[in-house]
Scaffold this motif. Structure first.
Motif, PDB file in Angstrom:
ATOM      1  N   ASP A  87       0.817  -1.193   0.034  1.00  0.00           N
ATOM      2  CA  ASP A  87      -0.104  -0.001  -0.031  1.00  0.00           C
ATOM      3  C   ASP A  87       0.899   1.292   0.009  1.00  0.00           C
ATOM      4  O   ASP A  87       1.569   1.453   0.849  1.00  0.00           O
ATOM      5  N   LEU A  88       0.803   2.011  -0.865  1.00  0.00           N
ATOM      6  CA  LEU A  88       1.474   3.166  -1.107  1.00  0.00           C
ATOM      7  C   LEU A  88       1.289   4.341  -0.070  1.00  0.00           C
ATOM      8  O   LEU A  88       1.966   5.268   0.052  1.00  0.00           O
ATOM      9  N   ASN A  89       0.207   4.118   0.661  1.00  0.00           N
ATOM     10  CA  ASN A  89      -0.138   5.150   1.843  1.00  0.00           C
ATOM     11  C   ASN A  89       0.116   4.427   3.290  1.00  0.00           C
ATOM     12  O   ASN A  89       0.078   5.164   4.187  1.00  0.00           O
ATOM     13  N   SER A  90       0.878   3.284   3.224  1.00  0.00           N
ATOM     14  CA  SER A  90       1.254   2.659   4.318  1.00  0.00           C
ATOM     15  C   SER A  90       2.314   3.121   5.147  1.00  0.00           C
ATOM     16  O   SER A  90       3.136   3.984   4.402  1.00  0.00           O
ATOM     17  N   LYS A  91       2.552   2.857   6.159  1.00  0.00           N
ATOM     18  CA  LYS A  91       3.806   3.466   7.083  1.00  0.00           C
ATOM     19  C   LYS A  91       4.971   2.599   6.639  1.00  0.00           C
ATOM     20  O   LYS A  91       6.137   3.192   6.363  1.00  0.00           O
ATOM     21  N   LYS A  92       4.799   1.414   6.195  1.00  0.00           N
ATOM     22  CA  LYS A  92       5.919   0.471   5.606  1.00  0.00           C
ATOM     23  C   LYS A  92       6.521   1.296   4.516  1.00  0.00           C
ATOM     24  O   LYS A  92       7.725   1.494   4.126  1.00  0.00           O
ATOM     25  N   PHE A  93       5.573   1.912   3.541  1.00  0.00           N
ATOM     26  CA  PHE A  93       5.985   2.243   2.275  1.00  0.00           C
ATOM     27  C   PHE A  93       6.691   3.287   2.526  1.00  0.00           C
ATOM     28  O   PHE A  93       7.868   3.889   1.752  1.00  0.00           O
ATOM     29  N   ALA A  94       6.249   4.145   3.179  1.00  0.00           N
ATOM     30  CA  ALA A  94       6.768   5.642   3.700  1.00  0.00           C
ATOM     31  C   ALA A  94       8.234   5.265   4.346  1.00  0.00           C
ATOM     32  O   ALA A  94       9.292   6.187   3.908  1.00  0.00           O
ATOM     33  N   GLU A  95       8.622   4.301   5.089  1.00  0.00           N
ATOM     34  CA  GLU A  95       9.630   4.029   5.741  1.00  0.00           C
ATOM     35  C   GLU A  95      10.569   3.720   4.894  1.00  0.00           C
ATOM     36  O   GLU A  95      11.933   4.090   4.602  1.00  0.00           O
ATOM     37  N   LEU A  96      10.364   2.831   3.740  1.00  0.00           N
ATOM     38  CA  LEU A  96      11.119   2.145   2.653  1.00  0.00           C
ATOM     39  C   LEU A  96      11.579   3.344   1.623  1.00  0.00           C
ATOM     40  O   LEU A  96      12.573   3.557   1.368  1.00  0.00           O
ATOM     41  N   LYS A  97      10.662   4.341   1.471  1.00  0.00           N
ATOM     42  CA  LYS A  97      10.953   5.446   0.564  1.00  0.00           C
ATOM     43  C   LYS A  97      12.015   6.337   1.113  1.00  0.00           C
ATOM     44  O   LYS A  97      12.904   6.916   0.507  1.00  0.00           O
ATOM     45  N   ILE A  98      11.723   6.748   2.564  1.00  0.00           N
ATOM     46  CA  ILE A  98      12.979   7.581   3.357  1.00  0.00           C
ATOM     47  C   ILE A  98      14.110   6.651   3.134  1.00  0.00           C
ATOM     48  O   ILE A  98      15.308   7.357   3.086  1.00  0.00           O
ATOM     49  N   GLU A  99      14.236   5.277   3.744  1.00  0.00           N
ATOM     50  CA  GLU A  99      15.636   4.690   3.450  1.00  0.00           C
ATOM     51  C   GLU A  99      16.168   4.748   2.022  1.00  0.00           C
ATOM     52  O   GLU A  99      17.275   4.603   2.028  1.00  0.00           O
ATOM     53  N   LEU A 100      15.308   4.534   1.089  1.00  0.00           N
ATOM     54  CA  LEU A 100      15.883   4.574  -0.406  1.00  0.00           C
ATOM     55  C   LEU A 100      16.653   5.904  -0.623  1.00  0.00           C
ATOM     56  O   LEU A 100      17.936   5.841  -1.101  1.00  0.00           O
ATOM     57  N   SER A 101      15.812   7.035  -0.171  1.00  0.00           N
ATOM     58  CA  SER A 101      16.693   8.236  -0.369  1.00  0.00           C
ATOM     59  C   SER A 101      17.966   8.464   0.542  1.00  0.00           C
ATOM     60  O   SER A 101      18.919   8.830  -0.101  1.00  0.00           O
ATOM     61  N   LYS A 102      17.819   7.960   1.660  1.00  0.00           N
ATOM     62  CA  LYS A 102      18.959   7.970   2.592  1.00  0.00           C
ATOM     63  C   LYS A 102      20.076   7.417   2.055  1.00  0.00           C
ATOM     64  O   LYS A 102      21.306   7.866   2.025  1.00  0.00           O
ATOM     65  N   THR A 103      19.839   6.042   1.742  1.00  0.00           N
ATOM     66  CA  THR A 103      20.979   5.263   1.073  1.00  0.00           C
ATOM     67  C   THR A 103      21.580   5.700   0.012  1.00  0.00           C
ATOM     68  O   THR A 103      22.775   5.684  -0.375  1.00  0.00           O
ATOM     69  N   GLU A 104      20.695   6.397  -0.817  1.00  0.00           N
ATOM     70  CA  GLU A 104      21.140   7.047  -2.299  1.00  0.00           C
ATOM     71  C   GLU A 104      21.996   7.706  -1.740  1.00  0.00           C
ATOM     72  O   GLU A 104      23.226   8.189  -2.668  1.00  0.00           O
ATOM     73  N   ARG A 105      21.595   9.039  -0.860  1.00  0.00           N
ATOM     74  CA  ARG A 105      22.799  10.003  -0.594  1.00  0.00           C
ATOM     75  C   ARG A 105      24.057   9.532   0.130  1.00  0.00           C
ATOM     76  O   ARG A 105      25.033   9.961  -0.197  1.00  0.00           O
TER      77      ARG A 105
END
Length: 175
Positions: A45-63
């Motif tokens: 679910d794109l509105n779930s907490k899990k998705f939000a956390e994965l998106k933040i982790e993806l950006s942090k790791t990219e940086r």
């Protein structure tokens, strides 16, 4: 490892001018993880907490990846040189073999050890040797392309080693 792999794919899509949205990368890696862990293939679910956390982790790791690379991300592939080199040398019949070798060179560390022009010279030389096509030796053809014979020989050695390896096997690193 999973976070870094996803971030590398996301960054690579941008560098190769085929950008993907973060949600696309997250959904694919989530699905791969479900399959790998023999879990039911559930919709993320794109509105779930899990998705939000994965998106933040993806950006942090990219940086973090970009920081480790010193923000130097310009990619120049040897492929762009091959056609010009072969046209100059008058050996168009080597085009497909040289192109295939250039593709395979991306499975090695050659792209970070040598300039793309040197890798291109190496794959042209390897293709010429395979099909026994003579290349000009006097003056040495590689000098016209700003390459050294030692670099070309190393490219050929690495590719020969790659082809001597057994076929890759999947090794599970999961629990």
């Amino acid at each position: 490892v999973k976070k870094v792999a996803a971030s590398c794919v996301w960054l690579a899509s941008k560098l190769e001018e085929s950008p993907r949205k973060s949600r696309q990368v997250i959904i694919v890696f989530h699905r791969m993880e479900c399959r790998r862990e023999n879990l039911p293939l559930e919709f993320l679910d794109l509105n779930s907490k899990k998705f939000a956390e994965l998106k933040i982790e993806l950006s942090k790791t990219e940086r973090h990846i970009l920081k480790e690379m010193g923000f130097v991300c310009h990619v120049e592939h040897p492929h762009k040189f091959i056609s010009n080199y072969l046209m100059t040398l008058g050996t168009q019949e080597l085009r497909q073999e040289a192109w295939n070798l250039a593709n395979d060179s991306l499975r090695t560390t050659l792209c970070v050890r040598f300039k793309s022009a040197v890798v291109a010279c190496g794959v042209v030389y390897a293709a010429a040797r395979r099909f026994q096509v003579p290349l000009p030796e006097n003056p040495p053809w590689w000098k016209a392309f700003d390459a050294e014979k030692s670099g070309i020989d190393e490219v050929c050695r690495v590719l020969a080693h790659l082809y001597s390896l057994p076929k890759a096997q999947y090794v599970s690193v999961c629990k």
